[in-house]
Scaffold this motif. Sequence first.
Motif, PDB file in Angstrom:
ATOM      1  N   ILE A  45       0.860  -1.183   0.000  1.00  0.00           N
ATOM      2  CA  ILE A  45       0.000   0.000   0.000  1.00  0.00           C
ATOM      3  C   ILE A  45       0.895   1.230   0.000  1.00  0.00           C
ATOM      4  N   ALA A  46       0.442   2.285  -0.627  1.00  0.00           N
ATOM      5  CA  ALA A  46       1.213   3.533  -0.635  1.00  0.00           C
ATOM      6  C   ALA A  46       1.352   4.053   0.793  1.00  0.00           C
ATOM      7  N   THR A  47       2.552   4.452   1.146  1.00  0.00           N
ATOM      8  CA  THR A  47       2.802   4.989   2.485  1.00  0.00           C
ATOM      9  C   THR A  47       1.915   6.194   2.747  1.00  0.00           C
ATOM     10  N   ALA A  48       1.722   7.045   1.753  1.00  0.00           N
ATOM     11  CA  ALA A  48       0.891   8.246   1.923  1.00  0.00           C
ATOM     12  C   ALA A  48      -0.557   7.874   2.231  1.00  0.00           C
ATOM     13  N   GLU A  49      -1.081   6.849   1.577  1.00  0.00           N
ATOM     14  CA  GLU A  49      -2.464   6.427   1.839  1.00  0.00           C
ATOM     15  C   GLU A  49      -2.604   5.904   3.260  1.00  0.00           C
ATOM     16  N   LEU A  50      -1.648   5.096   3.682  1.00  0.00           N
ATOM     17  CA  LEU A  50      -1.675   4.551   5.038  1.00  0.00           C
ATOM     18  C   LEU A  50      -1.535   5.668   6.069  1.00  0.00           C
ATOM     19  N   ALA A  51      -0.657   6.629   5.787  1.00  0.00           N
ATOM     20  CA  ALA A  51      -0.464   7.764   6.690  1.00  0.00           C
ATOM     21  C   ALA A  51      -1.745   8.589   6.806  1.00  0.00           C
ATOM     22  N   ASP A  52      -2.437   8.793   5.698  1.00  0.00           N
ATOM     23  CA  ASP A  52      -3.710   9.530   5.724  1.00  0.00           C
ATOM     24  C   ASP A  52      -4.732   8.847   6.614  1.00  0.00           C
ATOM     25  N   ARG A  53      -4.750   7.535   6.579  1.00  0.00           N
ATOM     26  CA  ARG A  53      -5.717   6.793   7.391  1.00  0.00           C
ATOM     27  C   ARG A  53      -5.540   7.031   8.887  1.00  0.00           C
ATOM     28  N   PRO A  95      11.427  -0.338  -2.872  1.00  0.00           N
ATOM     29  CA  PRO A  95      10.717   0.490  -1.894  1.00  0.00           C
ATOM     30  C   PRO A  95       9.761   1.508  -2.509  1.00  0.00           C
ATOM     31  N   ARG A  96       9.905   1.769  -3.793  1.00  0.00           N
ATOM     32  CA  ARG A  96       8.990   2.685  -4.500  1.00  0.00           C
ATOM     33  C   ARG A  96       8.383   1.911  -5.663  1.00  0.00           C
ATOM     34  N   GLN A  97       7.046   1.883  -5.701  1.00  0.00           N
ATOM     35  CA  GLN A  97       6.348   1.127  -6.731  1.00  0.00           C
ATOM     36  C   GLN A  97       5.123   1.903  -7.195  1.00  0.00           C
ATOM     37  N   ARG A  98       4.609   1.509  -8.334  1.00  0.00           N
ATOM     38  CA  ARG A  98       3.355   2.095  -8.830  1.00  0.00           C
ATOM     39  C   ARG A  98       2.203   1.321  -8.209  1.00  0.00           C
ATOM     40  N   VAL A  99       1.389   2.006  -7.442  1.00  0.00           N
ATOM     41  CA  VAL A  99       0.228   1.370  -6.811  1.00  0.00           C
ATOM     42  C   VAL A  99      -0.980   2.284  -6.929  1.00  0.00           C
ATOM     43  N   GLY A 131      -3.022   3.032  -9.192  1.00  0.00           N
ATOM     44  CA  GLY A 131      -3.164   3.872 -10.370  1.00  0.00           C
ATOM     45  C   GLY A 131      -2.201   5.044 -10.433  1.00  0.00           C
ATOM     46  N   SER A 132      -1.178   5.055  -9.571  1.00  0.00           N
ATOM     47  CA  SER A 132      -0.221   6.169  -9.598  1.00  0.00           C
ATOM     48  C   SER A 132       0.588   6.139 -10.889  1.00  0.00           C
ATOM     49  N   ARG A 133       0.863   7.324 -11.424  1.00  0.00           N
ATOM     50  CA  ARG A 133       1.637   7.426 -12.667  1.00  0.00           C
ATOM     51  C   ARG A 133       3.116   7.185 -12.413  1.00  0.00           C
ATOM     52  N   PRO A 185       6.282   5.869  -9.489  1.00  0.00           N
ATOM     53  CA  PRO A 185       6.490   5.038  -8.302  1.00  0.00           C
ATOM     54  C   PRO A 185       6.390   5.889  -7.025  1.00  0.00           C
ATOM     55  N   VAL A 186       5.754   5.317  -6.012  1.00  0.00           N
ATOM     56  CA  VAL A 186       5.599   5.991  -4.717  1.00  0.00           C
ATOM     57  C   VAL A 186       6.136   5.080  -3.626  1.00  0.00           C
ATOM     58  N   SER A 187       6.428   5.662  -2.484  1.00  0.00           N
ATOM     59  CA  SER A 187       6.878   4.895  -1.327  1.00  0.00           C
ATOM     60  C   SER A 187       5.760   3.956  -0.891  1.00  0.00           C
ATOM     61  N   VAL A 188       6.114   2.702  -0.609  1.00  0.00           N
ATOM     62  CA  VAL A 188       5.102   1.710  -0.234  1.00  0.00           C
ATOM     63  C   VAL A 188       5.480   1.000   1.063  1.00  0.00           C
ATOM     64  N   GLN A 189       4.466   0.381   1.675  1.00  0.00           N
ATOM     65  CA  GLN A 189       4.646  -0.431   2.875  1.00  0.00           C
ATOM     66  C   GLN A 189       4.015  -1.792   2.632  1.00  0.00           C
ATOM     67  N   ASP A 190       4.541  -2.799   3.283  1.00  0.00           N
ATOM     68  CA  ASP A 190       4.029  -4.158   3.163  1.00  0.00           C
ATOM     69  C   ASP A 190       3.012  -4.404   4.273  1.00  0.00           C
ATOM     70  N   ILE A 191       1.750  -4.613   3.897  1.00  0.00           N
ATOM     71  CA  ILE A 191       0.684  -4.852   4.872  1.00  0.00           C
ATOM     72  C   ILE A 191       1.013  -6.072   5.733  1.00  0.00           C
ATOM     73  N   GLY A 192       1.523  -7.129   5.119  1.00  0.00           N
ATOM     74  CA  GLY A 192       1.865  -8.347   5.857  1.00  0.00           C
ATOM     75  C   GLY A 192       2.907  -8.103   6.939  1.00  0.00           C
ATOM     76  N   ALA A 193       3.911  -7.292   6.633  1.00  0.00           N
ATOM     77  CA  ALA A 193       4.954  -6.987   7.613  1.00  0.00           C
ATOM     78  C   ALA A 193       4.389  -6.176   8.778  1.00  0.00           C
ATOM     79  N   ILE A 194       3.471  -5.269   8.481  1.00  0.00           N
ATOM     80  CA  ILE A 194       2.856  -4.459   9.532  1.00  0.00           C
ATOM     81  C   ILE A 194       2.002  -5.351  10.437  1.00  0.00           C
ATOM     82  N   ILE A 195       1.213  -6.233   9.837  1.00  0.00           N
ATOM     83  CA  ILE A 195       0.380  -7.142  10.626  1.00  0.00           C
ATOM     84  C   ILE A 195       1.254  -8.065  11.479  1.00  0.00           C
ATOM     85  N   ALA A 196       2.360  -8.546  10.931  1.00  0.00           N
ATOM     86  CA  ALA A 196       3.277  -9.400  11.687  1.00  0.00           C
ATOM     87  C   ALA A 196       3.879  -8.647  12.869  1.00  0.00           C
TER      88      ALA A 196
END
Length: 125
Positions: A64-72, A95-99, A101-103, A105-116
Amino acid sequence: MDDLALGRDAAGHTPADPVDDAALAELAAHTANSEEPGENGDREVPEVLALLAEAIDDRETGIIATAELADRIGWDAKTLGETLRRLGLPTPHPPRQRVGGSRNPVSVQDIGAIIAAIASYLDVR
């Protein structure tokens, strides 16, 4: 005369900006709380992980985009990313990917790692 004989500012080095007392106190409190066992011997869940536990849907997986998670959780993306690194969460590769619909690459986080990480603090198995 050599630079070592002079103070850093006298030698032409600009002194660092002073650290905000409130930020320093918050960091000290977080550091103290994150490693001390609670009443039942478990470590207290860091604030960011507690917030993320509430913000992440049980069915979410992947990245998930770090910015989206931060907004939440009402944080800014840079602070969230830095905090997760300090807690030892691994960075997705790359560490930066297109997610989402972003044009670009943006900073991303791994949901699985956060849950772990949340589960490790709660000692859920």
